[in-house]
Enzyme design. Structure first.
Site, PDB file in Angstrom:
ATOM      1  N   GLU A 129     -31.222  40.925  43.931  1.00  0.00           N
ATOM      2  CA  GLU A 129     -32.280  39.901  44.201  1.00  0.00           C
ATOM      3  C   GLU A 129     -32.666  39.229  42.989  1.00  0.00           C
ATOM      4  OE1 GLU A 129     -31.776  39.219  47.057  1.00  0.00           O
ATOM      5  OE2 GLU A 129     -33.598  39.523  48.274  1.00  0.00           O
ATOM      6  N   THR A 181     -33.949  30.028  47.183  1.00  0.00           N
ATOM      7  CA  THR A 181     -35.172  30.852  46.767  1.00  0.00           C
ATOM      8  C   THR A 181     -36.058  30.395  45.505  1.00  0.00           C
ATOM      9  OG1 THR A 181     -34.095  32.320  48.182  1.00  0.00           O
ATOM     10  CG2 THR A 181     -35.857  33.000  46.883  1.00  0.00           C
TER      11      THR A 181
HETATM   12  P1  ADP Z   1     -30.930  33.974  51.049  1.00  0.00           P
HETATM   13  O1  ADP Z   1     -32.324  33.926  51.178  1.00  0.00           O
HETATM   14  O2  ADP Z   1     -30.063  33.416  52.303  1.00  0.00           O
HETATM   15  O3  ADP Z   1     -30.524  35.299  50.661  1.00  0.00           O
HETATM   16  P2  ADP Z   1     -30.783  33.111  48.401  1.00  0.00           P
HETATM   17  O4  ADP Z   1     -31.203  31.725  47.843  1.00  0.00           O
HETATM   18  O5  ADP Z   1     -31.956  34.174  48.124  1.00  0.00           O
HETATM   19  O6  ADP Z   1     -30.744  33.097  49.909  1.00  0.00           O
HETATM   20  O7  ADP Z   1     -29.607  33.688  47.642  1.00  0.00           O
HETATM   21  C1  ADP Z   1     -28.459  32.806  47.862  1.00  0.00           C
HETATM   22  C2  ADP Z   1     -27.933  32.660  46.392  1.00  0.00           C
HETATM   23  O8  ADP Z   1     -27.467  33.757  45.924  1.00  0.00           O
HETATM   24  C3  ADP Z   1     -27.050  31.752  46.253  1.00  0.00           C
HETATM   25  O9  ADP Z   1     -27.275  31.040  45.163  1.00  0.00           O
HETATM   26  C4  ADP Z   1     -25.633  32.425  46.214  1.00  0.00           C
HETATM   27  O10 ADP Z   1     -24.616  31.637  45.569  1.00  0.00           O
HETATM   28  C5  ADP Z   1     -26.170  33.603  45.199  1.00  0.00           C
HETATM   29  N1  ADP Z   1     -25.248  35.022  45.449  1.00  0.00           N
HETATM   30  C6  ADP Z   1     -24.599  35.661  44.840  1.00  0.00           C
HETATM   31  N2  ADP Z   1     -23.799  36.417  45.520  1.00  0.00           N
HETATM   32  C7  ADP Z   1     -24.136  36.428  46.624  1.00  0.00           C
HETATM   33  C8  ADP Z   1     -23.946  37.196  47.775  1.00  0.00           C
HETATM   34  N3  ADP Z   1     -22.901  38.356  47.828  1.00  0.00           N
HETATM   35  N4  ADP Z   1     -24.504  36.899  49.062  1.00  0.00           N
HETATM   36  C9  ADP Z   1     -25.208  35.699  48.979  1.00  0.00           C
HETATM   37  N5  ADP Z   1     -25.628  34.867  48.118  1.00  0.00           N
HETATM   38  C10 ADP Z   1     -25.016  35.244  46.924  1.00  0.00           C
END
Ligand code: ADP
Length: 309
Positions: A129, A181
């Site tokens: 995260e 986020t």
């Molecule tokens: P969510 O709330 O849907 O998780 P976030 O913005 O917190 O969305 O996370 C998405 C971000 O994390 C994107 O920039 C994405 O490219 C990055 N990311 C890296 N690895 C992963 C993964 N395995 N799964 C999802 N997002 C990922």
């Protein structure tokens, strides 16, 4: 032949309107599917079996970061090959990154004969995260690993409280616009008024009490956010209309899922949850934004091991 573990990692709703960074719940739908096996050399290989083009470099993929942190704890004596079939769209606000982080931690732990506790798995998963949003937070990770509704009373030291909750239906709409986020965090005010804080902690306490007492009216009254929602909802077209019309259609209440753009509504029964889905569909058809909807329930189990052989 080395063992392969396959898991389902569910989507999650963080914040639950009034509980920014401290409350979350797990969903039955959607979920990611992940398979993991051990490698002889101490490296992490990531294989993506979906169309999202997420990084395969383990340092840049949240699942990779989590596995690297577990390897470090194990003195880098073993490595992992992880296959991700992602169904939770990244940036949706329903815990896409948390599903990868929590799923990787639980799956690896299953390979390692469950040597780590759930709390330790949350610690590993929070490293993912941090990569996704710049901050260590557990309001998606904890419900993903523990299932149900969770309260993260504290991160330092980690204090996770599982909150019993009655049967509740969750309707989610994901308008297909991306809200990162990290961006949604940046626009928040750093200071709040005492009168707003009082209202907010009244609602957080009311929501938790409502869950424990199965008091649906109290749950509905407490789903109010005077601090984050007024700022963040501006990023989500149609938000106010979805909220007011969903309540008119029978929802107890709801709001932004995590940092958005998804919106979730809680309902006492399936008929209301489906009526809310229709309201959401009508609004986004009218606005002209593509969307996905889910009508699901709270998932009491969290990440589920579906195969281990
Ligand atoms: P969510 O709330 O849907 O998780 P976030 O913005 O917190 O969305 O996370 C998405 C971000 O994390 C994107 O920039 C994405 O490219 C990055 N990311 C890296 N690895 C992963 C993964 N395995 N799964 C999802 N997002 C990922």
């Amino acid at each position: 032949m080395s063992k392969t573990v396959t898991i389902h990692a569910p989507g999650t709703v963080a914040n639950l309107v009034c509980g920014f960074d401290v409350l979350g719940l797990a969903l039955h739908q959607p979920y990611d599917i992940m398979s993991i096996k051990l490698k002889d050399e101490p490296t992490v290989t990531i294989i993506n079996k979906d169309e999202f083009n997420l990084p395969t470099d383990p340092e840049k993929n949240v699942a990779g970061v989590v596995l690297l942190s577990m390897m470090e704890k194990l003195n880098n004596e073993t490595g992992f090959e992880l296959t991700i079939e992602k169904h939770i769209k990244p940036g949706s606000g329903i815990g896409s990154s948390a599903a990868s982080a929590a799923g990787a931690a639980v799956a690896a732990n299953e390979l390692l004969d469950k040597q780590f506790s759930k709390e330790e798995l949350v610690q590993f998963a929070m490293n993912g995260e941090k990569l996704a949003s710049g901050v260590k937070h557990a309001d998606n990770i904890a419900p993903c690993i523990y299932g149900g509704v969770t309260l993260i009373r504290s991160i330092h030291p980690l204090d996770i409280v599982q909150v019993p909750a009655p049967e509740l239906y969750v309707t989610v709409v994901h308008p297909q616009i991306e809200v990162r986020t990290s961006d949604a965090r940046q626009i928040l005010k750093k200071q709040i008024l005492l009168k707003d804080a009082i209202k907010q902690w009244g609602n957080v306490a009311g929501l938790v009490a409502g869950f424990i007492k199965s008091d649906y009216d109290l749950i509905g009254r407490s789903l109010e956010d005077v601090i984050i929602e007024p700022v963040r909802s501006i990023l989500i077209p149609g938000f106010d209309e979805v909220k007011s019309k969903s309540k008119a259609a029978g929802a107890l209440g709801g709001g932004i899922s995590g940092s958005g753009p998804s919106i979730f509504m809680l309902s006492k029964d399936e008929a209301s949850a489906k009526a809310v889905e229709i309201v959401m569909q009508e609004i986004y058809n009218k606005i002209g934004i593509d969307y996905n909807t889910y009508v699901t329930k709270i998932n009491g189990e969290g990440v589920r091991v579906v195969d281990s052989k």
